[in-house]
Design a protein around this motif. Sequence first.
Motif, short mmCIF file in Angstrom:
data_model
loop_
_atom_site.label_atom_id
_atom_site.label_comp_id
_atom_site.label_asym_id
_atom_site.label_seq_id
_atom_site.Cartn_x
_atom_site.Cartn_y
_atom_site.Cartn_z
N SER A 185 -6.02 6.55 7.61
CA SER A 185 -6.97 6.08 6.59
C SER A 185 -6.45 4.82 5.91
O SER A 185 -7.23 3.93 5.56
CB SER A 185 -7.33 7.19 5.59
N VAL A 186 -5.13 4.70 5.76
CA VAL A 186 -4.57 3.46 5.20
C VAL A 186 -4.81 2.29 6.17
O VAL A 186 -5.21 1.19 5.75
CB VAL A 186 -3.06 3.64 4.90
N VAL A 220 -3.85 5.64 -3.94
CA VAL A 220 -5.03 6.45 -4.24
C VAL A 220 -4.87 7.28 -5.51
O VAL A 220 -5.84 7.76 -6.07
CB VAL A 220 -5.37 7.43 -3.08
N ASP A 221 -3.66 7.44 -5.97
CA ASP A 221 -3.38 8.29 -7.13
C ASP A 221 -3.53 7.47 -8.42
O ASP A 221 -2.74 6.55 -8.69
CB ASP A 221 -1.96 8.86 -6.99
N THR A 232 8.21 5.87 8.95
CA THR A 232 8.89 6.29 10.18
C THR A 232 7.87 6.94 11.12
O THR A 232 7.15 7.86 10.72
CB THR A 232 10.00 7.30 9.85
N VAL A 280 0.85 -1.20 0.00
CA VAL A 280 0.00 0.00 0.00
C VAL A 280 0.88 1.25 0.00
O VAL A 280 1.79 1.37 0.82
CB VAL A 280 -0.93 0.03 1.23
N VAL A 303 -0.49 7.21 -10.72
CA VAL A 303 0.53 6.27 -10.24
C VAL A 303 0.14 4.84 -10.61
O VAL A 303 0.95 4.05 -11.13
CB VAL A 303 0.69 6.42 -8.70
N LEU A 354 2.27 3.47 -3.31
CA LEU A 354 3.32 3.18 -4.32
C LEU A 354 4.15 4.42 -4.62
O LEU A 354 4.28 4.85 -5.76
CB LEU A 354 2.66 2.65 -5.59
N LEU A 358 3.81 9.91 6.43
CA LEU A 358 3.27 10.54 7.65
C LEU A 358 3.60 12.02 7.52
O LEU A 358 4.76 12.41 7.64
CB LEU A 358 3.91 9.94 8.90
N1 LIG Z 1 11.68 9.07 0.40
C1 LIG Z 1 12.65 8.61 1.15
O1 LIG Z 1 13.83 8.80 0.80
C2 LIG Z 1 12.37 7.80 2.41
C3 LIG Z 1 13.46 7.20 3.03
C4 LIG Z 1 13.26 6.44 4.17
C5 LIG Z 1 11.98 6.30 4.67
N2 LIG Z 1 10.90 6.89 4.05
C6 LIG Z 1 9.56 6.67 4.65
O2 LIG Z 1 8.65 6.29 3.65
C7 LIG Z 1 7.46 7.05 3.75
C8 LIG Z 1 6.88 7.22 2.37
O3 LIG Z 1 7.82 7.96 1.62
P1 LIG Z 1 7.78 8.07 0.05
O4 LIG Z 1 8.99 8.86 -0.33
O5 LIG Z 1 7.54 6.76 -0.58
O6 LIG Z 1 6.49 9.00 -0.16
P2 LIG Z 1 5.89 9.50 -1.55
O7 LIG Z 1 5.30 10.83 -1.27
O8 LIG Z 1 6.85 9.31 -2.66
O9 LIG Z 1 4.70 8.46 -1.82
C9 LIG Z 1 3.58 8.33 -1.03
C10 LIG Z 1 2.51 7.61 -1.85
O10 LIG Z 1 1.42 7.35 -0.99
C11 LIG Z 1 0.24 7.50 -1.75
N3 LIG Z 1 -0.90 7.64 -0.86
C12 LIG Z 1 -1.30 8.74 -0.16
N4 LIG Z 1 -2.40 8.46 0.53
C13 LIG Z 1 -2.71 7.16 0.30
C14 LIG Z 1 -3.74 6.31 0.75
N5 LIG Z 1 -4.69 6.75 1.59
N6 LIG Z 1 -3.76 5.04 0.28
C15 LIG Z 1 -2.81 4.59 -0.58
N7 LIG Z 1 -1.82 5.37 -1.05
C16 LIG Z 1 -1.75 6.63 -0.58
C17 LIG Z 1 0.53 8.72 -2.60
O11 LIG Z 1 -0.36 8.80 -3.70
C18 LIG Z 1 1.97 8.44 -3.00
O12 LIG Z 1 2.05 7.73 -4.22
C19 LIG Z 1 7.92 8.35 4.43
O13 LIG Z 1 6.87 8.97 5.13
C20 LIG Z 1 8.99 7.87 5.35
O14 LIG Z 1 8.43 7.46 6.56
C21 LIG Z 1 11.09 7.64 2.93
#
Ligand SMILES: NC(=O)c1ccc[n+]([C@@H]2O[C@H](COP(=O)([O-])OP(=O)(O)OC[C@H]3O[C@@H](n4cnc5c(N)ncnc54)[C@H](O)[C@@H]3O)[C@@H](O)[C@H]2O)c1
Length: 423
Positions: free
Chosen positions: A103-104, A31-32, A123, A6, A35, A8, A88
């Motif tokens: 919501s997830v 949800v997008d 995190t 969940v 994507v 992507l 988050l």
């Molecule tokens: N980006 C990094 O470098 C990184 C590194 C380490 C840890 N993280 C952790 O990973 C988490 C996610 O980061 P990311 O970079 O993948 O975020 P991102 O913003 O690239 O992707 C988040 C995805 O979640 C989707 N989304 C939002 N609401 C949703 C819902 N209700 N149901 C399903 N999908 C939903 C969005 O459409 C989006 O595609 C961060 O909050 C952090 O805790 C990120």
Amino acid sequence: MRVVVVALGKMGLPLAAQIALAGHDVVGCDVDERVVGEANAGRSPFPGEAGLDEALEKLVATGRLRAQTDTTAAVAEGPDFVLAVPPLMVDADARPDWRILDSVVADIGRSLRPGTTVSFETTVPVGTTRKRIAPALERASGLRGERDFFTVFSPERVYSGRVFQDLATYPKLVGGLSEEGERRGIEAYSSFLDAEVWPMGGAEGAELAKLAETTYRDVNIAFANELARFADAARIDVGRVIDASNSQPFSHIHRPGIAVGGHCIPVYPRFYLEGAPDATMPAAGRAANDTMPAYAVERLADLAGGINGARVLILGIAYRGDVKETAFSGAFPVRDALLASGATPVASDPLYSADELSALGFEPWDGSQVDAVVVQSDHREYAALGPADIPGAKAILDGRGVLDAARFARAGIPVRRIGRPDA
Ligand SMILES: NC(=O)c1ccc[n+]([C@@H]2O[C@H](COP(=O)([O-])OP(=O)(O)OC[C@H]3O[C@@H](n4cnc5c(N)ncnc54)[C@H](O)[C@@H]3O)[C@@H](O)[C@H]2O)c1
């Protein structure tokens, strides 16, 4: 295994691909619609992730990975393992906004079947898995946690752009809410990762490990920044001092700089402090790092003989080089410190258009005369800048040490770095 992933995003999609490449059947949910559409077409919805396009093309062709918008429907199909890494969000003070994560959790919980293991990788503050996620899954599903289903936490520790490489090398940390849950989590992760999978003896240990490694970096940078400020006052070159210290294997001092930005390093010490409000070091590190943008502006004013009334160019609004992201970027406090000093800030960034700069609250630079410059982001292309590129500049504070200072010095333009009084 049948797996549902969940969210992507930059983390979730490469993870979904990794799991499918190991031979599992994966349904990805987001949800997008864009994507989902791109993933189903075998293309990455965002650029820059090494190996992702190739992996998606292959996986979509073989049917191992498909994507959809409805998480509840995907979980209703009865997967063995559900992995979620939703973002988050945080407010300006880095306090969590739980809406997306909650919501997830509800979407998963509504159709959760007995026997499933659910892993969260976002995190979070310590205790979130046990006190927030698992009870919400129980409420939504009517099932009993650690008997009918299992919840684990496994922090995402990889760096975007090289997720597959990091997944192959960094130990994967897994903590459960029961011995049986942790065992199931370890088994699931071991089935698709080549790296070691480390049991953490509980979800809280896994949550804290991520906060500890990121807070360590913030505190370490804060120490480097304090060293730099001392070195400036004492007229010592801090770069040489840090290199010398780190030539001994017990010293790992980071580099000083104008700001610590991004979604992670300025944010996670505050998550740590949520559970440990009396911890002194994360708070001191944050406070020290927060002083740096204004300190850099002070150093520029000193070099320029005052900046009241000056037009000052901020080079780079991204929080770090070559990344189009302004979360907690130092560009905002630099702009505010310039305004407070009576200067007129203008900004430029190769990754942002003039309209985007305006929308973020910066006056876009039109290439005309400026009096002074602050380098805020370490974009690679700044290394090639010369005096002709910045007409009128009489003083430069290079907050990241990226400019070719000698080139400017030959034209009589002093370039000062943080902690390098003579550079
Ligand atoms: N980006 C990094 O470098 C990184 C590194 C380490 C840890 N993280 C952790 O990973 C988490 C996610 O980061 P990311 O970079 O993948 O975020 P991102 O913003 O690239 O992707 C988040 C995805 O979640 C989707 N989304 C939002 N609401 C949703 C819902 N209700 N149901 C399903 N999908 C939903 C969005 O459409 C989006 O595609 C961060 O909050 C952090 O805790 C990120």
